[in-house]
Design an enzyme around this catalytic site. Structure first.
Site, PDB file in Angstrom:
ATOM      1  N   ASP A  62      83.660  74.742 -27.056  1.00  0.00           N
ATOM      2  CA  ASP A  62      83.464  76.129 -26.799  1.00  0.00           C
ATOM      3  C   ASP A  62      82.289  76.562 -25.889  1.00  0.00           C
ATOM      4  O   ASP A  62      80.999  76.182 -26.117  1.00  0.00           O
ATOM      5  CB  ASP A  62      82.994  76.764 -28.351  1.00  0.00           C
ATOM      6  CG  ASP A  62      82.548  78.266 -28.494  1.00  0.00           C
ATOM      7  OD1 ASP A  62      82.922  78.698 -27.364  1.00  0.00           O
ATOM      8  OD2 ASP A  62      82.387  78.704 -29.537  1.00  0.00           O
ATOM      9  N   VAL A  63      82.766  77.204 -24.727  1.00  0.00           N
ATOM     10  CA  VAL A  63      81.693  77.511 -24.009  1.00  0.00           C
ATOM     11  C   VAL A  63      80.413  78.246 -24.155  1.00  0.00           C
ATOM     12  O   VAL A  63      79.412  78.496 -23.606  1.00  0.00           O
ATOM     13  CB  VAL A  63      82.265  78.116 -22.643  1.00  0.00           C
ATOM     14  CG1 VAL A  63      83.281  77.354 -22.006  1.00  0.00           C
ATOM     15  CG2 VAL A  63      82.700  79.766 -22.852  1.00  0.00           C
ATOM     16  N   ASN A  89      86.588  79.235 -16.174  1.00  0.00           N
ATOM     17  CA  ASN A  89      87.620  80.277 -16.518  1.00  0.00           C
ATOM     18  C   ASN A  89      87.765  80.840 -17.587  1.00  0.00           C
ATOM     19  O   ASN A  89      88.385  82.092 -17.924  1.00  0.00           O
ATOM     20  CB  ASN A  89      89.072  79.416 -16.001  1.00  0.00           C
ATOM     21  CG  ASN A  89      90.003  80.327 -16.555  1.00  0.00           C
ATOM     22  OD1 ASN A  89      90.514  81.604 -15.899  1.00  0.00           O
ATOM     23  ND2 ASN A  89      90.868  79.882 -17.553  1.00  0.00           N
ATOM     24  N   TYR A 153      83.284  94.660 -21.361  1.00  0.00           N
ATOM     25  CA  TYR A 153      83.975  93.557 -20.294  1.00  0.00           C
ATOM     26  C   TYR A 153      83.363  93.968 -18.883  1.00  0.00           C
ATOM     27  O   TYR A 153      83.122  92.802 -18.196  1.00  0.00           O
ATOM     28  CB  TYR A 153      85.496  94.163 -20.076  1.00  0.00           C
ATOM     29  CG  TYR A 153      86.149  92.960 -19.560  1.00  0.00           C
ATOM     30  CD1 TYR A 153      86.464  91.688 -19.994  1.00  0.00           C
ATOM     31  CD2 TYR A 153      86.911  93.396 -18.207  1.00  0.00           C
ATOM     32  CE1 TYR A 153      87.045  90.720 -19.209  1.00  0.00           C
ATOM     33  CE2 TYR A 153      87.379  92.194 -17.688  1.00  0.00           C
ATOM     34  CZ  TYR A 153      87.639  91.024 -18.148  1.00  0.00           C
ATOM     35  OH  TYR A 153      88.410  90.152 -17.323  1.00  0.00           O
ATOM     36  N   LYS A 157      81.251  90.871 -16.741  1.00  0.00           N
ATOM     37  CA  LYS A 157      82.028  90.394 -15.576  1.00  0.00           C
ATOM     38  C   LYS A 157      81.053  90.828 -14.136  1.00  0.00           C
ATOM     39  O   LYS A 157      80.914  90.010 -13.164  1.00  0.00           O
ATOM     40  CB  LYS A 157      83.413  90.930 -15.107  1.00  0.00           C
ATOM     41  CG  LYS A 157      84.304  90.178 -16.199  1.00  0.00           C
ATOM     42  CD  LYS A 157      84.551  88.756 -15.950  1.00  0.00           C
ATOM     43  CE  LYS A 157      85.825  88.241 -16.813  1.00  0.00           C
ATOM     44  NZ  LYS A 157      86.004  86.978 -16.626  1.00  0.00           N
ATOM     45  N   VAL A 186      96.587  89.795 -13.631  1.00  0.00           N
ATOM     46  CA  VAL A 186      97.170  88.434 -13.597  1.00  0.00           C
ATOM     47  C   VAL A 186      98.203  88.244 -14.526  1.00  0.00           C
ATOM     48  O   VAL A 186      97.800  88.922 -15.916  1.00  0.00           O
ATOM     49  CB  VAL A 186      96.208  87.450 -13.518  1.00  0.00           C
ATOM     50  CG1 VAL A 186      96.670  86.190 -13.699  1.00  0.00           C
ATOM     51  CG2 VAL A 186      95.300  87.624 -12.337  1.00  0.00           C
TER      52      VAL A 186
END
Length: 235
Positions: A62-63, A89, A153, A157, A186
């Site tokens: 878990d990052v 990612n 978000y 980012k 994407v």
């Protein structure tokens, strides 16, 4: 052109979507790959689907937890002997107006999308320095373009773009290259989306894998520090 055969690549959030597509393309280009996911079973199942045990492994991490990322890097080194390339990612998105966005969702995005990127680099930086490696973060066009219902978000980012660009300046003296990629739309499982035929106009996960291969093969004197990539057309 740089030979990337047997380069060891660690990819966070590699069990589906963009991370899985990047792993698939790197394996096709003769890299050795480690993918992480929060659940070990998912990471190992995806690894088994993509390639043989001598070329790809799945690890749990878990990052949001720095110690998880340390253990993941240690597992990659135990298996493949080194880490040459890291692709940060892992990410998530919750979209709501400021007055409706919960504290929990804000914290989850900042912890995963931004702090997680830091954890991944912090845990791998000594390997990257030792091997004159490459660190790549997957940001988003939302990291330079704000929009309604995107405050959390966007903040995460925008932070990824700023963090990665500053890290690039910190690490270039060690011959460590650092790039951030800012994709537009994407086809992925992001935000619980199920890919379908209506996604055909979008960037495909494997397209980003091909982009990363191109980056890794560039002349050592060339550093594409920030790359924006969009679909050719809109829906």
């Amino acid at each position: 052109m740089i030979d990337i055969k047997d380069k060891v690549v660690y990819i966070t959030g590699g069990t589906k979507g963009i991370g899985k597509g990047i792993a698939r393309v790197l394996l096709a280009n003769n890299c050795k790959v480690a993918i992480s996911g929060r659940k070990l079973a998912d990471a190992q199942a995806t690894a088994s689907e993509l390639g043989s045990v001598d070329r790809i492994i799945g690890v749990a991490s878990d990052v949001c937890n720095y110690e998880d990322e340390q253990r993941a890097i240690e597992a990659v080194v135990r298996t493949f002997g080194r880490v040459d390339v890291v692709v940060a990612n892992a990410g998530l998105g919750v979209f709501a107006s400021v007055e409706e966005l919960s504290i929990e969702d804000w914290n989850a995005m900042i912890q995963t999308n931004l702090t997680g990127v830091f954890h991944t680099l912090k845990a791998s930086v000594e390997q990257l320095k030792a091997n004159k490696g490459y660190y790549i973060s997957i940001a988003s066009l939302a990291g330079i373009n704000f929009f309604a219902n995107g405050s959390g978000y966007n903040a995460s980012k925008f932070g990824v773009v700023g963090f990665t660009q500053a890290a690039m300046l910190d690490l270039r003296k060690y011959d460590v290259k650092v790039t951030t990629i800012l994709p537009g739309s994407v086809t992925s499982n992001f935000n619980n989306h199920v890919p379908n035929d209506s996604d055909s106009w979008k960037i495909q996960p494997d397209d980003l894998g091909e982009l990363i291969v191109d980056i890794l093969r560039m002349n050592p004197n060339v550093l594409p520090s920030k790359i924006e990539v969009r679909p050719t057309k809109t829906s």
